[in-house]
Write a protein that holds these residues in place. Structure first.
Motif, PDB file in Angstrom:
ATOM      1  N   TYR A 270       4.259   1.974  -3.729  1.00  0.00           N
ATOM      2  CA  TYR A 270       4.538   3.401  -3.861  1.00  0.00           C
ATOM      3  C   TYR A 270       6.014   3.631  -4.108  1.00  0.00           C
ATOM      4  O   TYR A 270       6.879   3.047  -3.442  1.00  0.00           O
ATOM      5  CB  TYR A 270       4.101   4.122  -2.579  1.00  0.00           C
ATOM      6  N   LYS A 271       6.295   4.512  -5.057  1.00  0.00           N
ATOM      7  CA  LYS A 271       7.654   4.934  -5.345  1.00  0.00           C
ATOM      8  C   LYS A 271       7.773   6.411  -5.012  1.00  0.00           C
ATOM      9  O   LYS A 271       6.973   7.230  -5.479  1.00  0.00           O
ATOM     10  CB  LYS A 271       8.010   4.695  -6.815  1.00  0.00           C
ATOM     11  N   GLU A 272       8.740   6.746  -4.217  1.00  0.00           N
ATOM     12  CA  GLU A 272       8.904   8.130  -3.790  1.00  0.00           C
ATOM     13  C   GLU A 272       8.928   9.078  -4.975  1.00  0.00           C
ATOM     14  O   GLU A 272       9.641   8.877  -5.954  1.00  0.00           O
ATOM     15  CB  GLU A 272      10.199   8.272  -2.986  1.00  0.00           C
ATOM     16  N   GLY A 273       8.107  10.113  -4.898  1.00  0.00           N
ATOM     17  CA  GLY A 273       8.083  11.137  -5.923  1.00  0.00           C
ATOM     18  C   GLY A 273       7.073  10.912  -7.030  1.00  0.00           C
ATOM     19  O   GLY A 273       6.895  11.803  -7.874  1.00  0.00           O
ATOM     20  N   GLN A 274       6.398   9.768  -7.056  1.00  0.00           N
ATOM     21  CA  GLN A 274       5.420   9.556  -8.116  1.00  0.00           C
ATOM     22  C   GLN A 274       4.259  10.530  -7.946  1.00  0.00           C
ATOM     23  O   GLN A 274       3.867  10.876  -6.837  1.00  0.00           O
ATOM     24  CB  GLN A 274       4.932   8.109  -8.144  1.00  0.00           C
ATOM     25  N   THR A 275       3.726  10.984  -9.082  1.00  0.00           N
ATOM     26  CA  THR A 275       2.707  12.027  -9.044  1.00  0.00           C
ATOM     27  C   THR A 275       1.291  11.499  -9.235  1.00  0.00           C
ATOM     28  O   THR A 275       0.334  12.251  -9.084  1.00  0.00           O
ATOM     29  CB  THR A 275       2.984  13.078 -10.131  1.00  0.00           C
ATOM     30  N   GLN A 276       1.169  10.235  -9.547  1.00  0.00           N
ATOM     31  CA  GLN A 276      -0.158   9.635  -9.685  1.00  0.00           C
ATOM     32  C   GLN A 276      -0.075   8.166  -9.330  1.00  0.00           C
ATOM     33  O   GLN A 276       0.902   7.478  -9.673  1.00  0.00           O
ATOM     34  CB  GLN A 276      -0.679   9.798 -11.111  1.00  0.00           C
ATOM     35  N   MET A 277      -1.077   7.687  -8.632  1.00  0.00           N
ATOM     36  CA  MET A 277      -1.127   6.273  -8.286  1.00  0.00           C
ATOM     37  C   MET A 277      -1.831   5.520  -9.409  1.00  0.00           C
ATOM     38  O   MET A 277      -3.018   5.742  -9.672  1.00  0.00           O
ATOM     39  CB  MET A 277      -1.863   6.061  -6.968  1.00  0.00           C
ATOM     40  N   THR A 278      -1.088   4.663 -10.085  1.00  0.00           N
ATOM     41  CA  THR A 278      -1.660   3.883 -11.184  1.00  0.00           C
ATOM     42  C   THR A 278      -1.863   2.418 -10.813  1.00  0.00           C
ATOM     43  O   THR A 278      -2.638   1.715 -11.462  1.00  0.00           O
ATOM     44  CB  THR A 278      -0.747   3.970 -12.414  1.00  0.00           C
ATOM     45  N   ALA A 279      -1.177   1.955  -9.790  1.00  0.00           N
ATOM     46  CA  ALA A 279      -1.309   0.561  -9.366  1.00  0.00           C
ATOM     47  C   ALA A 279      -2.639   0.343  -8.664  1.00  0.00           C
ATOM     48  O   ALA A 279      -3.203   1.252  -8.038  1.00  0.00           O
ATOM     49  CB  ALA A 279      -0.162   0.179  -8.445  1.00  0.00           C
ATOM     50  N   LYS A 280      -3.137  -0.870  -8.763  1.00  0.00           N
ATOM     51  CA  LYS A 280      -4.361  -1.227  -8.063  1.00  0.00           C
ATOM     52  C   LYS A 280      -4.011  -1.596  -6.628  1.00  0.00           C
ATOM     53  O   LYS A 280      -3.171  -2.435  -6.364  1.00  0.00           O
ATOM     54  CB  LYS A 280      -5.047  -2.405  -8.752  1.00  0.00           C
ATOM     55  N   GLY A 281      -4.656  -0.956  -5.705  1.00  0.00           N
ATOM     56  CA  GLY A 281      -4.378  -1.228  -4.306  1.00  0.00           C
ATOM     57  C   GLY A 281      -5.123  -2.450  -3.798  1.00  0.00           C
ATOM     58  O   GLY A 281      -5.987  -3.011  -4.473  1.00  0.00           O
ATOM     59  N   GLU A 282      -4.764  -2.848  -2.596  1.00  0.00           N
ATOM     60  CA  GLU A 282      -5.454  -3.956  -1.933  1.00  0.00           C
ATOM     61  C   GLU A 282      -6.029  -3.483  -0.619  1.00  0.00           C
ATOM     62  O   GLU A 282      -5.432  -2.663   0.077  1.00  0.00           O
ATOM     63  CB  GLU A 282      -4.504  -5.128  -1.700  1.00  0.00           C
ATOM     64  N   ASN A 283      -7.204  -3.990  -0.297  1.00  0.00           N
ATOM     65  CA  ASN A 283      -7.814  -3.697   0.997  1.00  0.00           C
ATOM     66  C   ASN A 283      -7.257  -4.696   2.000  1.00  0.00           C
ATOM     67  O   ASN A 283      -7.569  -5.878   1.940  1.00  0.00           O
ATOM     68  CB  ASN A 283      -9.334  -3.813   0.916  1.00  0.00           C
ATOM     69  N   ILE A 284      -6.418  -4.211   2.912  1.00  0.00           N
ATOM     70  CA  ILE A 284      -5.753  -5.137   3.834  1.00  0.00           C
ATOM     71  C   ILE A 284      -6.484  -5.279   5.161  1.00  0.00           C
ATOM     72  O   ILE A 284      -6.130  -6.135   5.969  1.00  0.00           O
ATOM     73  CB  ILE A 284      -4.285  -4.722   4.076  1.00  0.00           C
ATOM     74  N   LEU A 285      -7.509  -4.432   5.372  1.00  0.00           N
ATOM     75  CA  LEU A 285      -8.255  -4.522   6.626  1.00  0.00           C
ATOM     76  C   LEU A 285      -9.622  -3.883   6.452  1.00  0.00           C
ATOM     77  O   LEU A 285      -9.716  -2.717   6.068  1.00  0.00           O
ATOM     78  CB  LEU A 285      -7.498  -3.793   7.753  1.00  0.00           C
TER      79      LEU A 285
END
Length: 416
Positions: free
Chosen positions: A156-171
Motif C-alpha cells: 500500500y502506498k499512502e493516497g492511492q485510490t485503487q488497489m491494483t496489486a495482488k494481495g496475499e492471504n497471510i492467515l
C-alpha cells in the motif's frame, strides 16, 4: 430446575455505588497496571427462561427524504454518504482517507469503498471481489483486510485510490457456522508490533460441540506478517468492536452475547480485556452464572470466568466501538466510549437500534450509559425500523461517522 434472580457484582457504569469491590477485577488490576479498579454496582439478572424466547427482528424500511437520526442538543446530524450496499464498518487511514467495508450476511457487495481525503464527494471502489470483508488496517506500508475466512495483506502506498496489486492471504480464519458470526475485526497494538483479530463463535451456545468452535469466540493476536498466532482472550461469544482507551494500553471490546434465554438475558457488554482472560462463553454468562444448557460442564472454566465491566442491555447487538479521543465534542464526551447497537431479533420489544455513550475518566467507566444517537425505530409495535447502526468511527477532524448498514447510509455527527 428453578432459578432465582441473580445479583451480579460487576464493574459497570449504570449505577455507581461506593465502597464495594470486586476481587476478580482487583486481581486483574494487580497483574496489569492499566486494568485499574473502579467502583462496583449490583446488576440484577432474571432467571433463565423467565420469559419465552421470541423472534422479533426490526424490519428496515429506509429513511424518508429529510429524515435524520436524533442526537443531543448541541450536535448536528447529516448524511455523509448514501446508496451504499450494507456499509458495515468504517476505517480512517492516517492520511485522512476513509475506507468503508460494504458486506453482508447474504448478497454481500464484498468490496471496500474509498472516500478520498475523507470527502463524501470523492468516492471510488478501492478493492473488490473480497469475501465478506470487515476489519481494515493500514500498517507499515500495507493495507490489511479481514475477510470472513482469512486475513489479506496488500502492498500500500499512502493516497492511492485503487488497489491494483495482488494481495496475499497471510492467515486462514474459521468461517461459516450455525450463527454465522462472520465479521472479523482488526486492531493494531499501540506500538504496531501486533495485530488483534476478533473472531465470533460459530453458534449460540456451542450446541454443535466445541470442535466447531476452534479458534472462535476469541480475540487472537499475530505478528504483522501473519505469524505467531496466540489467543489473547477467550470465552467472548461475539467480540466485534475493539479499541484502546485513550492514553492507555488497555484493550476494550463490545461483545454480542447469547440468545434464547428470555427477553432480558443475556446482557451484551463493554469490557476491558485481560490477556489470557476467559469471559464465560459458552459455559456461563456475565461472570459465573451457569448457562442451563451447559450445566455441569467445565466447572473449572466457570470458576475463572471474568465479570464484564459495563452491561449494555440484552439482545441489543452491541457491535460498534470507538473512544472519543478528540476535543470537538463537549468535555463530558472526551475519552468516553460510543457503542453502536445493531438491534435485537430475540426480544418481544425491540432493543438497541441506537448509538449509546459510556463516560470514562482516568481510563475507566465513570457514569451512567446514555442514549446518544436515536430515532432509528419507526414503529415499535409493528417492528419497523428506519435503519440499523453498526460501525462507529471518530474522525481526525473530531466528528463521528456511524454506519447504518440496512439503509445503506453513513451518518456524520458533529458538534455545532
Amino acid at each position: 430446575m428453578k432459578y432465582a434472580p441473580i445479583i451480579v457484582a460487576t464493574l459497570t457504569a449504570l449505577t455507581l455505588l461506593g465502597g464495594c469491590k470486586s476481587p476478580k477485577n482487583q486481581e486483574a488490576a494487580n497483574q496489569d497496571p492499566d486494568l485499574v479498579e473502579t467502583q462496583v454496582a449490583s446488576l440484577t439478572l432474571p432467571p433463565p427462561y423467565a420469559t419465552e424466547s421470541v423472534r422479533n427482528e426490526g424490519k428496515a424500511i429506509g429513511w424518508e427524504d429529510g429524515q435524520l437520526p436524533k442526537a443531543p442538543a448541541g450536535f448536528k446530524v447529516e448524511k455523509f454518504a448514501a446508496e451504499l450496499e450494507h456499509p458495515r464498518w468504517i476505517y480512517q487511514a492516517p492520511n485522512g482517507d476513509i475506507f468503508v467495508a460494504e458486506s453482508n450476511t447474504k448478497k454481500s457487495a464484498d468490496r471496500i469503498t474509498l472516500f478520498r481525503n475523507g470527502k463524501s464527494n470523492a468516492k471510488t471502489t478501492f478493492l473488490a471481489d473480497l469475501n465478506q470483508p470487515f476489519g481494515m488496517l493500514v500498517l507499515d506500508n500495507h493495507f490489511y483486510v479481514a475477510n470472513t475466512d482469512g486475513l489479506m495483506r496488500f502492498p500500500y502506498k499512502e493516497g492511492q485510490t485503487q488497489m491494483t496489486a495482488k494481495g496475499e492471504n497471510i492467515l486462514d480464519l474459521p468461517a461459516g457456522g450455525y450463527n454465522n458470526h462472520w465479521t472479523r475485526n482488526l486492531l493494531a497494538s499501540p506500538d504496531g508490533s501486533k495485530i488483534f483479530i476478533s473472531v465470533g463463535s460459530a453458534s449460540n451456545v456451542a450446541e454443535h460441540g466445541m470442535d466447531e468452535e476452534k479458534r472462535r469466540a476469541n480475540i487472537l493476536t499475530i505478528n504483522p506478517d501473519g505469524s505467531g498466532e496466540e489467543i489473547y482472550a477467550s470465552g467472548l461469544r461475539n467480540p466485534v468492536g475493539m479499541a484502546w482507551v485513550p492514553g492507555t494500553n488497555t484493550l476494550w471490546t463490545a461483545v454480542n452475547e447469547r440468545d434464547k434465554l428470555g427477553d432480558d438475558l443475556v446482557p451484551d457488554y463493554l469490557t476491558s480485556v485481560k490477556k489470557g482472560g476467559f469471559y464465560g462463553w459458552p459455559y456461563s454468562y456475565y461472570g459465573q452464572n451457569v448457562d442451563p444448557r451447559r450445566e455441569g460442564e467445565a466447572p473449572e472454566m466457570v470458576k475463572k470466568a471474568i465479570v464484564p465491566d459495563v452491561p449494555l442491555g440484552a439482545h441489543t447487538a452491541s457491535l460498534g466501538l470507538a473512544f472519543y479521543d478528540k476535543d470537538k465534542f463537549p468535555a463530558k464526551y472526551r475519552n468516553g466510549a460510543f457503542v453502536g447497537q445493531h438491534g435485537s431479533w430475540n426480544r418481544s420489544q425491540l432493543s438497541g437500534y441506537k448509538v449509546v455513550f459510556v463516560p470514562f475518566k482516568d481510563g475507566k467507566p465513570s457514569g451512567e450509559m446514555e442514549d446518544f444517537l436515536t430515532g432509528f425505530i419507526a414503529n415499535s409495535e409493528e417492528s419497523k425500523v428506519y435503519g440499523r447502526p453498526v460501525g462507529v468511527t471518530v474522525l481526525a477532524d473530531g466528528s463521528m461517522l456511524v454506519a447504518d448498514d440496512d439503509s445503506g447510509t453513513i451518518w456524520r455527527v458533529s458538534a455545532e
